[in-house]
Design a protein around this motif. Structure first.
Motif, PDB file in Angstrom:
ATOM      1  N   GLU A 157       0.565  -1.266  -0.125  1.00 33.22           N
ATOM      2  CA  GLU A 157       0.364  -0.019   0.320  1.00 33.22           C
ATOM      3  C   GLU A 157       0.849   1.199   0.139  1.00 33.22           C
ATOM      4  N   PHE A 158       0.119   2.528  -0.966  1.00 31.46           N
ATOM      5  CA  PHE A 158       0.962   3.091  -0.726  1.00 31.46           C
ATOM      6  C   PHE A 158      -0.157   4.594  -0.992  1.00 31.46           C
ATOM      7  N   ALA A 159       0.468   5.149   0.424  1.00 31.63           N
ATOM      8  CA  ALA A 159      -1.061   6.097   0.461  1.00 31.63           C
ATOM      9  C   ALA A 159      -0.031   7.523   0.433  1.00 31.63           C
ATOM     10  N   GLY A 160      -1.574   8.590  -0.448  1.00 32.24           N
ATOM     11  CA  GLY A 160      -1.207   9.405  -0.788  1.00 32.24           C
ATOM     12  C   GLY A 160      -1.852  10.571  -1.598  1.00 32.24           C
ATOM     13  N   LYS A 161      -1.915  11.205  -2.445  1.00 30.90           N
ATOM     14  CA  LYS A 161      -2.851  12.315  -2.959  1.00 30.90           C
ATOM     15  C   LYS A 161      -3.064  12.350  -4.165  1.00 30.90           C
ATOM     16  N   ILE A 162      -4.335  12.840  -4.679  1.00 27.85           N
ATOM     17  CA  ILE A 162      -4.129  13.294  -6.093  1.00 27.85           C
ATOM     18  C   ILE A 162      -3.864  14.484  -6.486  1.00 27.85           C
ATOM     19  N   GLN A 163      -3.551  15.245  -7.384  1.00 26.75           N
ATOM     20  CA  GLN A 163      -3.557  16.536  -7.755  1.00 26.75           C
ATOM     21  C   GLN A 163      -3.097  17.034  -9.213  1.00 26.75           C
ATOM     22  N   THR A 218       8.437   9.192  -0.237  1.00 31.35           N
ATOM     23  CA  THR A 218       9.331  10.419  -1.373  1.00 31.35           C
ATOM     24  C   THR A 218      10.153   9.483  -2.775  1.00 31.35           C
ATOM     25  N   ASP A 219      10.501   8.000  -2.145  1.00 31.93           N
ATOM     26  CA  ASP A 219      11.548   7.670  -3.459  1.00 31.93           C
ATOM     27  C   ASP A 219       9.844   6.382  -3.767  1.00 31.93           C
ATOM     28  N   ALA A 220       8.673   6.531  -4.244  1.00 31.19           N
ATOM     29  CA  ALA A 220       7.536   6.251  -4.951  1.00 31.19           C
ATOM     30  C   ALA A 220       7.226   6.771  -5.543  1.00 31.19           C
ATOM     31  N   LEU A 221       7.473   6.874  -6.808  1.00 28.69           N
ATOM     32  CA  LEU A 221       7.005   8.149  -8.143  1.00 28.69           C
ATOM     33  C   LEU A 221       5.941   8.357  -8.529  1.00 28.69           C
ATOM     34  N   PRO A 222       5.899   9.356  -9.133  1.00 30.21           N
ATOM     35  CA  PRO A 222       3.727  10.179  -9.169  1.00 30.21           C
ATOM     36  C   PRO A 222       3.896   9.390 -10.600  1.00 30.21           C
ATOM     37  N   PHE A 223       2.509   9.523 -10.468  1.00 27.86           N
ATOM     38  CA  PHE A 223       2.058   8.223 -12.027  1.00 27.86           C
ATOM     39  C   PHE A 223       0.818   9.467 -12.532  1.00 27.86           C
ATOM     40  N   PRO A 224       0.523   9.690 -13.761  1.00 25.84           N
ATOM     41  CA  PRO A 224      -0.732  10.213 -13.938  1.00 25.84           C
ATOM     42  C   PRO A 224      -1.955   9.460 -13.907  1.00 25.84           C
ATOM     43  N   VAL A 225      -2.730   9.639 -12.764  1.00 31.09           N
ATOM     44  CA  VAL A 225      -4.219   9.001 -12.922  1.00 31.09           C
ATOM     45  C   VAL A 225      -5.326   9.767 -13.800  1.00 31.09           C
ATOM     46  N   SER A 226      -6.709   9.185 -13.640  1.00 22.64           N
ATOM     47  CA  SER A 226      -7.757   9.992 -13.906  1.00 22.64           C
ATOM     48  C   SER A 226      -8.830  10.180 -12.536  1.00 22.64           C
ATOM     49  N   GLU A 227      -8.686  10.055 -11.469  1.00 25.16           N
ATOM     50  CA  GLU A 227      -8.957   9.965 -10.295  1.00 25.16           C
ATOM     51  C   GLU A 227      -9.637  11.610  -9.918  1.00 25.16           C
ATOM     52  N   LYS A 228     -10.399  12.079  -9.313  1.00 23.53           N
ATOM     53  CA  LYS A 228     -10.501  13.337  -8.965  1.00 23.53           C
ATOM     54  C   LYS A 228      -9.533  13.611  -7.959  1.00 23.53           C
ATOM     55  N   ASN A 229      -9.159  14.450  -7.738  1.00 24.78           N
ATOM     56  CA  ASN A 229      -8.358  15.594  -6.621  1.00 24.78           C
ATOM     57  C   ASN A 229      -8.809  14.673  -4.650  1.00 24.78           C
ATOM     58  N   GLY A 230      -8.113  14.397  -4.307  1.00 18.94           N
ATOM     59  CA  GLY A 230      -7.948  13.916  -2.644  1.00 18.94           C
ATOM     60  C   GLY A 230      -6.975  13.067  -2.267  1.00 18.94           C
ATOM     61  N   LYS A 231      -6.875  12.762  -0.943  1.00 24.69           N
ATOM     62  CA  LYS A 231      -6.018  12.076  -0.257  1.00 24.69           C
ATOM     63  C   LYS A 231      -7.065  10.548  -1.170  1.00 24.69           C
TER      64      LYS A 231
END
Length: 345
Positions: A244-250, A259-272
Motif C-alpha cells: 500500500e502506498f498512501a498519497g494524494k491525487i492532485q 518520496t521514493d515512490a514515483l508520481p504517475f498520471p491518474v484520471s481520478e478526482k483530487n483528494g487523499k
C-alpha cells in the motif's frame, strides 16, 4: 442441479445479528464454485443453508428453480462432506460408504445386492477396493477423505457440498486429492460448492470464486477477473500479497507520501487515496529516488526476493525476474501498475 439464492438473509439464533446478509448467488448446473474468505466470513453458514442444515432464513433459496424448504431435504439430492470426515470408527470402509443407502426409507432403499454393487463401484472410483474391510483408524488422511467423498456420492447426489475438506491433509496429499476431486466432478457431471480459506486451492480447482466478508458476497468472478479487476481492497489483499502506498491525487497525478515512490498520471478526482499493488508489479527505476536494496535472495520457486529500504520504510518485494540494480545503487519505485479504488478515501 442449479442453486439460486435471492436476498437471502440469516440471523444468529436468538439475535438480530446477521450471519448472512442479503446473499444473491447463482450456481449453474455442472458448475464448480468455491466460497472463500477469512474465518467468520459466512462461508460455512452459506453452505449449510444450501444443504438444508440451517432452515430458518429470509429471502429465497431455489434448487433447480424450485423453492425448497427444510421438510424437502431428501429431495435436494445433496451430498455433504465435512472437514473432519465424520466417518463411523466402528464401521468398515464399505459400511461407511453404504450408510446413506442403508438408512433410506424402505421404499427408496435399493436391495442388498444393489447396495453391494454400488459400494464396489465407489471403491473402484476412489481407488481403494483393497480397503473395503478396513476401519477408518487404519487409513491415511487422504484415504479417509476419499471414503468420505464416496459416502457422499453413494446416494448419487447431483449437488456436492464440501466444507474445508482438505484442511487436515498435508500439502502434497492436498494437491493430489483436489486434482482427483476435480476429475471426479467432471466425470460425474456434478454441481460442486467448496468452502475453503485457501485462495490458492480455490484458484486451482474451481471455475469461480465467491469471495465473502462479514456475511456478504463482495465479489463473484473467475480467477482472471479477480486478479485483474478486484472490486475492493479486501479482495485484492485476500488473493495475494499487496503493498500500500498512501498519497494524494492532485491535478491528474498521484503523488505518494513515500518520496521514493514515483508520481504517475491518474484520471481520478483530487483528494487523499491509496494505491494497492502486487509486489511483482513494482519496478525499480535507477537514479529516480533514494531507495536501495538491503539484501537479495532466490526462493525454491525461482522467485527473486528483495529487502528494500526507502527513505520512509522497509519493503519486501518478490518478483519473477531479477533486477539489474546493483548493490548500493539508489533507485525509485514505479508503482503505476497499482490500483486505486474509487470508493476508498
Amino acid at each position: 442441479m442449479s442453486v439460486n439464492l435471492h436476498s437471502f438473509t440469516q440471523y444468529a439464533p436468538g439475535s438480530s445479528r446477521k450471519i448472512l446478509d442479503n446473499i444473491n448467488l447463482t450456481v449453474e448446473d455442472g458448475a464448480f464454485i468455491a466460497l472463500v474468505g477469512p474465518s467468520g466470513a459466512g462461508k460455512t453458514s452459506l453452505l449449510r443453508a444450501i444443504g438444508g442444515l440451517s432452515p430458518v432464513y429470509e429471502g429465497q433459496l431455489l434448487i433447480d428453480d424450485l423453492p425448497i424448504g427444510h421438510s424437502d431435504l431428501p429431495k435436494r439430492k445433496t451430498g455433504f462432506v465435512f472437514q473432519n470426515y465424520a466417518l463411523f470408527r466402528h464401521m468398515s470402509v464399505a459400511r461407511n460408504i453404504s450408510f446413506g443407502l442403508d438408512v433410506l426409507p424402505r421404499k427408496q432403499r435399493p436391495d442388498r445386492a444393489a447396495i453391494t454393487a454400488r459400494v464396489q463401484d465407489l471403491l473402484e472410483l476412489i481407488q481403494l477396493p483393497h480397503l473395503a474391510d478396513a476401519r477408518p483408524d487404519q487409513l491415511s488422511g487422504g484415504q479417509r477423505q476419499r471414503v468420505a467423498l464416496a459416502r457422499a456420492l453413494a446416494t448419487e447426489p447431483k449437488l456436492l457440498l464440501l466444507d474445508e475438506p482438505f484442511g487436515a491433509l498435508d500439502p502434497i496429499v492436498r494437491r493430489t486429492i483436489r486434482r482427483w476431486l476435480r476429475e471426479l466432478h467432471d466425470k460425474l457431471g456434478l454441481t460442486t460448492i467448496l468452502v475453503t480459506h485457501d485462495h490458492e486451492e480455490a484458484l486451482d480447482i474451481a471455475d469461480r470464486l465467491v469471495v465473502m466478508q462479514d456475511g456478504r458476497i463482495v465479489q463473484d468472478a473467475d480467477a482472471t477477473t479477480l486478479n485483474t479487476s478486484p472490486q475492493t481492497p479486501f479482495v485484492m489483499q485476500f488473493l495475494g500479497e499487496t503493498l500500500e502506498f498512501a498519497g494524494k491525487i492532485q491535478d491528474g497525478q498521484f503523488i505518494p507520501e513515500d518520496t521514493d515512490a514515483l508520481p504517475f498520471p491518474v484520471s481520478e478526482k483530487n483528494g487523499k487515496t491509496t494505491v494497492f499493488i502486487r509486489p511483482c508489479d513494482v519496478q525499480f527505476i535507477s537514479g529516480k529516488g533514494a531507495a536501495h536494496i538491503l539484501s537479495r535472495s532466490r526462493n525454491p520457486n525461482g522467485l527473486y526476493h528483495y529487502a528494500v529500504q526507502t527513505t520512509q520504510r522497509a519493503l519486501d518485494i518478490t518478483t519473477p525476474m531479477p533486477t539489474e540494480i546493483s548493490e548500493g545503487e539508489q533507485f525509485g519505485l514505479d508503482i503505476s501498475h497499482g490500483k486505486i479504488f474509487a470508493n476508498l478515501p
